[in-house]
Scaffold this active site. Sequence first.
Site, mmCIF file in Angstrom:
data_model
loop_
_atom_site.group_PDB
_atom_site.id
_atom_site.type_symbol
_atom_site.label_atom_id
_atom_site.label_comp_id
_atom_site.label_asym_id
_atom_site.label_seq_id
_atom_site.Cartn_x
_atom_site.Cartn_y
_atom_site.Cartn_z
ATOM 1 N N SER A 90 40.552 34.129 40.521
ATOM 2 C CA SER A 90 41.457 34.859 41.409
ATOM 3 C C SER A 90 42.260 33.899 42.290
ATOM 4 O O SER A 90 43.276 34.279 42.870
ATOM 5 C CB SER A 90 40.684 35.846 42.282
ATOM 6 O OG SER A 90 39.736 35.172 43.086
ATOM 7 N N CYS A 91 41.829 32.641 42.375
ATOM 8 C CA CYS A 91 42.580 31.637 43.136
ATOM 9 C C CYS A 91 43.945 31.409 42.493
ATOM 10 O O CYS A 91 44.150 31.693 41.315
ATOM 11 C CB CYS A 91 41.824 30.314 43.183
ATOM 12 S SG CYS A 91 40.320 30.344 44.174
ATOM 13 N N LEU A 92 44.860 30.868 43.295
ATOM 14 C CA LEU A 92 46.224 30.657 42.833
ATOM 15 C C LEU A 92 46.619 29.199 43.004
ATOM 16 O O LEU A 92 46.471 28.635 44.087
ATOM 17 C CB LEU A 92 47.182 31.540 43.632
ATOM 18 C CG LEU A 92 48.626 31.590 43.148
ATOM 19 C CD1 LEU A 92 48.718 32.257 41.779
ATOM 20 C CD2 LEU A 92 49.492 32.336 44.154
ATOM 21 N N GLY A 116 45.556 33.698 39.795
ATOM 22 C CA GLY A 116 45.629 35.062 40.307
ATOM 23 C C GLY A 116 45.057 36.098 39.358
ATOM 24 O O GLY A 116 45.512 37.234 39.315
#
Length: 173
Positions: free
Chosen positions: A37-39, A104
């Site tokens: 989910s990190c970008l 993401g």
Amino acid sequence: MKTYGSEPGAPSPVQVGISELAVSEGDDTLKSYGLGSCLAIALYDPDSEIGGLAHAMLPDGDAAEHNSDRKPGKYADTAIRALLRRMVERGASYTDVEAKIAGGSDMFEFDSFGDGVGKRNVDAAKAELEKLGVPLIGEDVGGAHGRTVEFTPGTGRLVVKTSDENESSVSEL
């Protein structure tokens, strides 16, 4: 910021971990592993060959409760501002900076929370880039798979390696 590995003359990638950011130039390689989910936010100025990479974990640092002790790379909005500031300090032209993003993913579904963290990270980054007038020229976002990215500031090349339990792929932005 050249670092060298065991091969003579071969530069080693600079690892950018969760909630971190790095600014460099030329042929240096900045790398982030394990984006769920990190970008990953890559900004670069093609003329000065100065760029940076952030591994943002959450969307909105301005709204964070304890924002006095936060890392600027932890949040999509503050990471973008910190990258821009550090790039300009090194000689980049603010008006020439371009952006690319990757990651993401929404790896898990929690219906009670509405939009997942991955989508909120992407939305926050896009909103901040638009607010600051930085064009977003490439993206590889969403889905339900992990990613690793390698960014070269001198060329603006962002290589995205995608992997899930069924297949792996490599794309370039």
